[in-house]
Design an enzyme around this catalytic site. Structure first.
Site, PDB file in Angstrom:
ATOM      1  N   ASP A 197       6.056   1.583   6.210  1.00 57.95           N
ATOM      2  CA  ASP A 197       4.491   0.810   6.523  1.00 57.95           C
ATOM      3  C   ASP A 197       4.436   1.982   5.587  1.00 57.95           C
ATOM      4  O   ASP A 197       3.333   2.686   6.027  1.00 57.95           O
ATOM      5  CB  ASP A 197       3.630   1.106   7.672  1.00 57.95           C
ATOM      6  CG  ASP A 197       2.752   0.265   8.252  1.00 57.95           C
ATOM      7  OD1 ASP A 197       2.573  -0.541   6.611  1.00 57.95           O
ATOM      8  OD2 ASP A 197       2.111   0.516   9.087  1.00 57.95           O
TER       9      ASP A 197
ATOM     10  N   HIS B 104       0.996  -1.059  -0.027  1.00 63.56           N
ATOM     11  CA  HIS B 104       0.014  -0.262  -0.184  1.00 63.56           C
ATOM     12  C   HIS B 104       1.522   0.968   0.211  1.00 63.56           C
ATOM     13  O   HIS B 104       1.648   1.169  -0.050  1.00 63.56           O
ATOM     14  CB  HIS B 104      -0.840  -0.053   1.249  1.00 63.56           C
ATOM     15  CG  HIS B 104      -0.535  -0.049   2.637  1.00 63.56           C
ATOM     16  ND1 HIS B 104       0.183   1.314   3.148  1.00 63.56           N
ATOM     17  CD2 HIS B 104       0.022  -0.931   4.078  1.00 63.56           C
ATOM     18  CE1 HIS B 104       0.296   1.279   4.201  1.00 63.56           C
ATOM     19  NE2 HIS B 104       0.335  -0.606   4.299  1.00 63.56           N
TER      20      HIS B 104
ATOM     21  N   ASP C  43      -0.137   4.165   0.969  1.00 63.68           N
ATOM     22  CA  ASP C  43      -0.905   5.673   1.992  1.00 63.68           C
ATOM     23  C   ASP C  43       0.287   5.169   3.810  1.00 63.68           C
ATOM     24  O   ASP C  43       1.101   4.259   3.614  1.00 63.68           O
ATOM     25  CB  ASP C  43      -1.892   5.834   2.767  1.00 63.68           C
ATOM     26  CG  ASP C  43      -2.959   4.608   3.026  1.00 63.68           C
ATOM     27  OD1 ASP C  43      -2.334   3.411   2.257  1.00 63.68           O
ATOM     28  OD2 ASP C  43      -3.473   4.329   3.813  1.00 63.68           O
TER      29      ASP C  43
ATOM     30  N   ASP D 215       3.998  -6.556   3.007  1.00 60.74           N
ATOM     31  CA  ASP D 215       3.230  -5.884   4.690  1.00 60.74           C
ATOM     32  C   ASP D 215       3.705  -5.462   6.084  1.00 60.74           C
ATOM     33  O   ASP D 215       2.686  -5.317   7.175  1.00 60.74           O
ATOM     34  CB  ASP D 215       2.027  -4.763   4.075  1.00 60.74           C
ATOM     35  CG  ASP D 215       1.843  -3.838   4.739  1.00 60.74           C
ATOM     36  OD1 ASP D 215       2.377  -2.778   5.425  1.00 60.74           O
ATOM     37  OD2 ASP D 215       0.433  -3.415   5.007  1.00 60.74           O
TER      38      ASP D 215
ATOM     39  N   HIS E 184       4.296   3.228  12.305  1.00 65.16           N
ATOM     40  CA  HIS E 184       2.809   4.230  13.237  1.00 65.16           C
ATOM     41  C   HIS E 184       3.247   5.233  14.169  1.00 65.16           C
ATOM     42  O   HIS E 184       2.940   5.693  14.683  1.00 65.16           O
ATOM     43  CB  HIS E 184       1.864   3.387  13.880  1.00 65.16           C
ATOM     44  CG  HIS E 184       1.145   2.677  12.237  1.00 65.16           C
ATOM     45  ND1 HIS E 184      -0.623   2.025  12.943  1.00 65.16           N
ATOM     46  CD2 HIS E 184       1.423   2.216  11.218  1.00 65.16           C
ATOM     47  CE1 HIS E 184      -0.883   1.542  11.420  1.00 65.16           C
ATOM     48  NE2 HIS E 184       0.027   1.827  10.770  1.00 65.16           N
TER      49      HIS E 184
ATOM     50  N   GLU F 187      -5.229   1.489   2.867  1.00 67.18           N
ATOM     51  CA  GLU F 187      -4.849   0.242   3.670  1.00 67.18           C
ATOM     52  C   GLU F 187      -5.011   1.608   5.260  1.00 67.18           C
ATOM     53  O   GLU F 187      -5.607   0.255   6.204  1.00 67.18           O
ATOM     54  CB  GLU F 187      -3.384   0.017   3.149  1.00 67.18           C
ATOM     55  CG  GLU F 187      -3.403  -1.281   3.837  1.00 67.18           C
ATOM     56  CD  GLU F 187      -2.591  -1.506   5.410  1.00 67.18           C
ATOM     57  OE1 GLU F 187      -3.128  -2.067   5.948  1.00 67.18           O
ATOM     58  OE2 GLU F 187      -2.191  -0.536   6.162  1.00 67.18           O
ATOM     59  N   GLU F 188      -4.344   2.069   5.411  1.00 70.95           N
ATOM     60  CA  GLU F 188      -4.318   2.339   6.843  1.00 70.95           C
ATOM     61  C   GLU F 188      -5.425   2.815   7.119  1.00 70.95           C
ATOM     62  O   GLU F 188      -5.377   3.342   8.454  1.00 70.95           O
ATOM     63  CB  GLU F 188      -3.394   3.898   7.229  1.00 70.95           C
ATOM     64  CG  GLU F 188      -1.881   3.134   6.858  1.00 70.95           C
ATOM     65  CD  GLU F 188      -1.252   2.000   7.467  1.00 70.95           C
ATOM     66  OE1 GLU F 188      -2.055   1.629   8.414  1.00 70.95           O
ATOM     67  OE2 GLU F 188      -0.221   1.721   7.695  1.00 70.95           O
TER      68      GLU F 188
END
Length: 391
Positions: A126, A90, A92, A183, A364, A160-161
């Site tokens: 990520d 992904h 984003d 991922d 994150h 995705e997030e």
């Protein structure tokens, strides 16, 4: 055994740094409204990837209106006209920590290069590490025609997030019957199960009144929301659980005296456990509202399902991946995903999709890091997967 050289290593590092600097933060509020991509800036990376896939000679390369990047890497093995699998990552990054103006920093540690941000933003490993691994795998196979490989589909997704990464996935383009998300986290992790995931929105309604004449009249909606959060089980919070333990996680609270809103996520590996959590949230909200003399309304929204059951129906998909790990000199470490991936949703849609490590950690957060050794091993796994995939 496939072994990458220093030129490969430098190329992988430079590619990741280039992608990491591109601002692609998504917006969950807009995604929840059905807007995809939730941020137009995700197209910035999508267009770059589109151009690079075209340069590599992939077929049917395109960026969809919803910002999915697709391409078909034709095989060089006999009878390899149909794609054997799809690789996904992904574009984003999460919105809780800034992903703008990322400045990657390099740290040489014990024979490895550790990449971090400068501490003011996240890094974006990520999942730009996953994108990097996929792109270098294609580049490697293109430049090494002596390695015969199967046909491979590639799909890079937005949002995705936000939990909406597969909302508009172009299934009409994807012909593979199995897929792999790139991922995951630390070196060796192979993930075939994840949380069941729901989101709960709780609205508390009170009665506004001038604070000077509030006695017996004011019903404070903010106080209800605060009491609700305080009464959640503290031993079932993200910061107090690990392994196969589920949790309740308040993510946002806002409001006024008259109306307040709590947004939270619920996670559990078992459906029975999730049902208990959903029932508890409803019961607690109503209990708190009754105690204060107000009202509560709970709206639960399904997000994704544990992919374990779906993957058990396709053991060869996982076996092929295990073989690729071992061919790369890696003993798989089977760990549950304490979260979810696009693969969770895709498995639910009927395309079994386990998850592959990238070498990253502390996602994150401003402490996010990426091991270059781990990322290079990820590339080796993808190369071996493309060479060893069974019909």
């Amino acid at each position: 055994m496939i072994q990458l050289n220093k030129t490969d290593r430098d190329s992988i590092l430079n590619r990741f740094i280039r992608y990491a600097k591109i601002w692609t933060t998504s917006d969950s509020a807009r995604a929840d409204q059905g807007i995809q991509p939730s941020t137009e800036r995700q197209f910035d990376l999508a267009r770059i990837l589109e151009a690079e896939l075209n340069e590599l000679g992939l077929k049917n390369v395109q960026v969809t209106e919803h910002c999915y990047v697709y391409g078909l890497f034709e095989g060089t093995c006999p009878d390899s006209t149909k794609p054997e699998f799809c690789l996904l990552a992904h574009m984003d990054t999460v919105e809780e920590v800034s992903g703008r103006d990322v400045k990657p920093q390099l740290h040489e540690v014990d024979g490895d290069t550790i990449i971090t941000s400068d501490g003011t933003t996240l890094l974006g490993a990520d999942d730009k590490s996953g994108i990097t691994a996929i792109m270098h795998t294609l580049t490697f196979l293109k430049s090494h025609p002596e390695f015969k490989h199967k046909a491979i589909e590639v799909c890079f997704s937005p949002d995705e997030e936000t939990g909406h990464g597969m909302d508009n996935v172009p299934l009409e383009l994807i012909k593979s019957k199995q897929a792999y998300t790139v991922d995951g986290g630390e070196l060796g992790q192979l993930e075939t199960e994840c949380f069941n995931a729901w989101k709960s929105d709780i609205v508390f309604t009170g009665v506004a009144q001038h604070t000077g004449t509030a006695r017996g009249k004011l019903v404070n909606a903010l106080s209800m929301a605060s009491a609700f959060i305080t009464m959640l089980p503290q031993n079932q919070a993200p910061e107090t659980t690990d392994g196969y333990e589920g949790f309740y996680a308040p993510m946002e609270m806002d409001g006024t005296l008259e109306k307040s809103h709590v947004n939270m996520i619920l996670r559990d590996f078992e459906e029975d456990g999730m049902n208990r959590k959903l029932a508890f949230v409803e019961q607690l909200a109503q209990t708190v509202a009754s105690r204060f003399g107000g009202k509560a309304e709970v709206t639960n929204t399904f997000q994704y399902k544990n992919m374990k059951e779906g993957l058990q129906k396709s053991p060869q998909t996982v076996e092929n991946l295990i073989n690729a790990y071992k061919a790369s000199g890696i003993e798989p470490v089977h760990t549950p995903i304490r979260g979810g991936t696009d693969g969770s949703r895709l498995t639910e849609m009927g395309i079994p999709t386990p998850n592959i490590f990238t070498g990253g950690s502390d996602f994150h957060s401003r402490k996010e890091s990426l091991s270059l050794n781990g990322l290079c091993k990820c590339v080796e796994v993808l190369i071996n997967l493309s060479l060893k995939q069974e019909a």
